[in-house]
Structure formats: C-alpha cells, structure tokens
Design a protein around this motif. Structure first.
Motif, PDB file in Angstrom:
ATOM      1  N   LEU A 194      50.952  46.726  48.702  1.00 32.06           N
ATOM      2  CA  LEU A 194      51.592  46.829  47.384  1.00 32.06           C
ATOM      3  C   LEU A 194      50.714  47.605  46.404  1.00 32.06           C
ATOM      4  CD1 LEU A 194      53.105  43.247  47.049  1.00 32.06           C
ATOM      5  CD2 LEU A 194      54.327  45.401  47.434  1.00 32.06           C
ATOM      6  N   PHE A 195      49.407  47.382  46.449  1.00 30.67           N
ATOM      7  CA  PHE A 195      48.496  48.107  45.554  1.00 30.67           C
ATOM      8  C   PHE A 195      48.506  49.596  45.867  1.00 30.67           C
ATOM      9  CE2 PHE A 195      44.372  49.968  44.626  1.00 30.67           C
ATOM     10  CZ  PHE A 195      44.270  49.703  43.265  1.00 30.67           C
ATOM     11  N   ARG A 246      50.804  51.412  47.350  1.00 25.52           N
ATOM     12  CA  ARG A 246      52.086  52.061  47.056  1.00 25.52           C
ATOM     13  C   ARG A 246      52.469  51.984  45.590  1.00 25.52           C
ATOM     14  NH1 ARG A 246      55.623  50.253  52.302  1.00 25.52           N
ATOM     15  NH2 ARG A 246      54.348  51.392  53.794  1.00 25.52           N
ATOM     16  N   GLY A 247      52.108  50.890  44.923  1.00 26.29           N
ATOM     17  CA  GLY A 247      52.559  50.702  43.552  1.00 26.29           C
ATOM     18  C   GLY A 247      51.599  51.184  42.489  1.00 26.29           C
ATOM     19  N   ILE A 248      50.300  51.224  42.794  1.00 28.72           N
ATOM     20  CA  ILE A 248      49.322  51.611  41.775  1.00 28.72           C
ATOM     21  C   ILE A 248      48.563  52.869  42.178  1.00 28.72           C
ATOM     22  CG2 ILE A 248      47.229  50.884  40.556  1.00 28.72           C
ATOM     23  CD1 ILE A 248      48.308  48.005  40.756  1.00 28.72           C
ATOM     24  N   ALA A 249      47.979  52.865  43.380  1.00 27.25           N
ATOM     25  CA  ALA A 249      47.123  53.978  43.784  1.00 27.25           C
ATOM     26  C   ALA A 249      47.913  55.269  43.986  1.00 27.25           C
ATOM     27  CB  ALA A 249      46.368  53.612  45.055  1.00 27.25           C
ATOM     28  N   SER A 250      49.077  55.181  44.608  1.00 25.22           N
ATOM     29  CA  SER A 250      49.858  56.391  44.857  1.00 25.22           C
ATOM     30  C   SER A 250      50.358  57.042  43.565  1.00 25.22           C
ATOM     31  CB  SER A 250      51.024  56.073  45.799  1.00 25.22           C
ATOM     32  OG  SER A 250      51.657  57.237  46.214  1.00 25.22           O
ATOM     33  N   PRO A 251      50.933  56.278  42.595  1.00 25.90           N
ATOM     34  CA  PRO A 251      51.290  56.915  41.325  1.00 25.90           C
ATOM     35  C   PRO A 251      50.080  57.469  40.578  1.00 25.90           C
ATOM     36  CG  PRO A 251      52.422  54.826  41.544  1.00 25.90           C
ATOM     37  CD  PRO A 251      51.455  54.920  42.673  1.00 25.90           C
ATOM     38  N   CYS A 252      48.958  56.778  40.709  1.00 24.68           N
ATOM     39  CA  CYS A 252      47.731  57.259  40.062  1.00 24.68           C
ATOM     40  C   CYS A 252      47.318  58.608  40.678  1.00 24.68           C
ATOM     41  CB  CYS A 252      46.624  56.239  40.279  1.00 24.68           C
ATOM     42  SG  CYS A 252      45.631  55.944  38.851  1.00 24.68           S
ATOM     43  N   ALA A 253      47.415  58.716  41.989  1.00 23.01           N
ATOM     44  CA  ALA A 253      47.069  59.974  42.665  1.00 23.01           C
ATOM     45  C   ALA A 253      48.017  61.085  42.238  1.00 23.01           C
ATOM     46  CB  ALA A 253      47.109  59.781  44.177  1.00 23.01           C
ATOM     47  N   ARG A 254      49.306  60.770  42.132  1.00 17.32           N
ATOM     48  CA  ARG A 254      50.263  61.792  41.700  1.00 17.32           C
ATOM     49  C   ARG A 254      49.986  62.230  40.266  1.00 17.32           C
ATOM     50  NH1 ARG A 254      53.894  58.777  44.788  1.00 17.32           N
ATOM     51  NH2 ARG A 254      54.674  57.651  42.981  1.00 17.32           N
ATOM     52  N   HIS A 313      45.201  62.609  49.618  1.00 15.27           N
ATOM     53  CA  HIS A 313      46.006  61.560  48.989  1.00 15.27           C
ATOM     54  C   HIS A 313      45.761  60.215  49.676  1.00 15.27           C
ATOM     55  CE1 HIS A 313      49.689  59.254  48.167  1.00 15.27           C
ATOM     56  NE2 HIS A 313      49.646  59.856  46.997  1.00 15.27           N
ATOM     57  N   THR A 314      45.768  60.197  50.997  1.00 16.31           N
ATOM     58  CA  THR A 314      45.539  58.972  51.748  1.00 16.31           C
ATOM     59  C   THR A 314      44.131  58.443  51.507  1.00 16.31           C
ATOM     60  OG1 THR A 314      47.028  59.759  53.471  1.00 16.31           O
ATOM     61  CG2 THR A 314      45.559  57.960  54.063  1.00 16.31           C
ATOM     62  N   LYS A 315      43.144  59.324  51.521  1.00 19.22           N
ATOM     63  CA  LYS A 315      41.760  58.901  51.254  1.00 19.22           C
ATOM     64  C   LYS A 315      41.643  58.306  49.852  1.00 19.22           C
ATOM     65  CE  LYS A 315      39.446  62.380  54.060  1.00 19.22           C
ATOM     66  NZ  LYS A 315      38.516  63.516  53.978  1.00 19.22           N
ATOM     67  N   PHE A 316      42.287  58.945  48.874  1.00 24.36           N
ATOM     68  CA  PHE A 316      42.222  58.458  47.504  1.00 24.36           C
ATOM     69  C   PHE A 316      42.834  57.068  47.396  1.00 24.36           C
ATOM     70  CE2 PHE A 316      44.082  57.886  43.315  1.00 24.36           C
ATOM     71  CZ  PHE A 316      43.004  58.158  42.495  1.00 24.36           C
ATOM     72  N   CYS A 317      44.010  56.885  47.977  1.00 27.20           N
ATOM     73  CA  CYS A 317      44.703  55.584  47.884  1.00 27.20           C
ATOM     74  C   CYS A 317      43.931  54.485  48.591  1.00 27.20           C
ATOM     75  CB  CYS A 317      46.112  55.689  48.472  1.00 27.20           C
ATOM     76  SG  CYS A 317      47.221  56.692  47.479  1.00 27.20           S
ATOM     77  N   GLU A 318      43.318  54.779  49.715  1.00 24.71           N
ATOM     78  CA  GLU A 318      42.571  53.754  50.447  1.00 24.71           C
ATOM     79  C   GLU A 318      41.236  53.427  49.770  1.00 24.71           C
ATOM     80  OE1 GLU A 318      42.177  55.099  54.446  1.00 24.71           O
ATOM     81  OE2 GLU A 318      44.227  54.560  54.951  1.00 24.71           O
TER      82      GLU A 318
END
Length: 137
Positions: free
Chosen positions: A55-56, A58-66, A130-135
């Motif tokens: 959830l973190f 998809r809901g926080i890290a991914s929008p932050c990366a975008r 993007h994946t590295k940033f979110c993880e």
C-alpha cells in the motif's frame, strides 16, 4: 509419518545437550517457554507488514516518484535470439573476445552487434529507477 516426525523433532537437533522435551513441558514456577503455537502469530503479522509495504509503495511512493518526474520506464529489450540467450544463461553474461568471435561466426553478426545484445540483455534484468525509488523510499 511417525518416523519423519521422530526424526524432525529429535532433541539433538533442536535442543542443547543437557535439555530434553520433558524439561520444557514442565518448567519451574515463574519460568515460561515459547510454545509452537506462538509461531502462528508470525504469519498474520508478516502478511500485515507486507500489505502495508504494498500500500505504501503504490499509494505514496509511486505518486511521489511521478511528482519528481521519475517515470516507470521500460528499458530497451534485447531481440529474441535462442543461441545468445543460451550463452547468456548458461555460460556467461559478459563474454570475452574469444566467445564474441565464435558467436559472430556462428550467427553471422558483427561483434559490435553481439556486444550490444548482451548489454541490452543485462540491462533488461535490472529494475527501473522508478522501482528502485519506490522500494528505497
């Protein structure tokens, strides 16, 4: 099944030399040992932590990366080639000049084109920025 159970729960494997299962079944007053049922609490906790992570991401890290303009880009894919794929998976991911010359003669490709294929194939296994940033967030 009884033989497997006896082998699996062997005291020599699980316990120190001077302790038996009987010692753990009847502990001294005020002493409490963990029980096998306590392990079942770990599974819901692990699933909960995993759900929070998903959830973190998809809901926080991914929008932050975008918002930082880090796009989930798909890298360049190596064109399918059975011979090169077999060499990549079974022999080496970084062929030396001897391998490159042999592959060049076998496939009738330029050495530079084979080097480029191996570089693209190595890069396609790497996660995107993007994946590295979110993880890591």
């Amino acid at each position: 099944m009884a033989a497997f159970s006896a082998w699996f729960w062997n005291e020599r494997f699980w316990l120190p030399h001077n302790v038996t299962w009987a010692d753990l079944a009847d502990p001294a007053p005020g002493v409490e040992y963990p029980k096998a049922g306590h392990l079942f609490a770990a599974f819901p906790l692990a699933l909960g932590i995993f759900a929070v992570r998903i959830l973190f991401e998809r809901g926080i890290a991914s929008p932050c990366a975008r918002s930082l303009h880090i796009q989930p880009g798909i890298g360049r894919r190596a064109q399918p080639n059975a011979v090169l794929e077999k060499v990549f998976t079974s022999i080496t991911q970084n062929p030396d000049s001897r391998h490159l010359d042999g592959l060049s003669k076998q496939l009738d490709w330029e050495v530079r084109k084979i080097q480029r294929w191996f570089r693209h194939r190595r890069n396609q296994d790497k996660p995107s920025t993007h994946t590295k940033f979110c993880e890591s967030m």
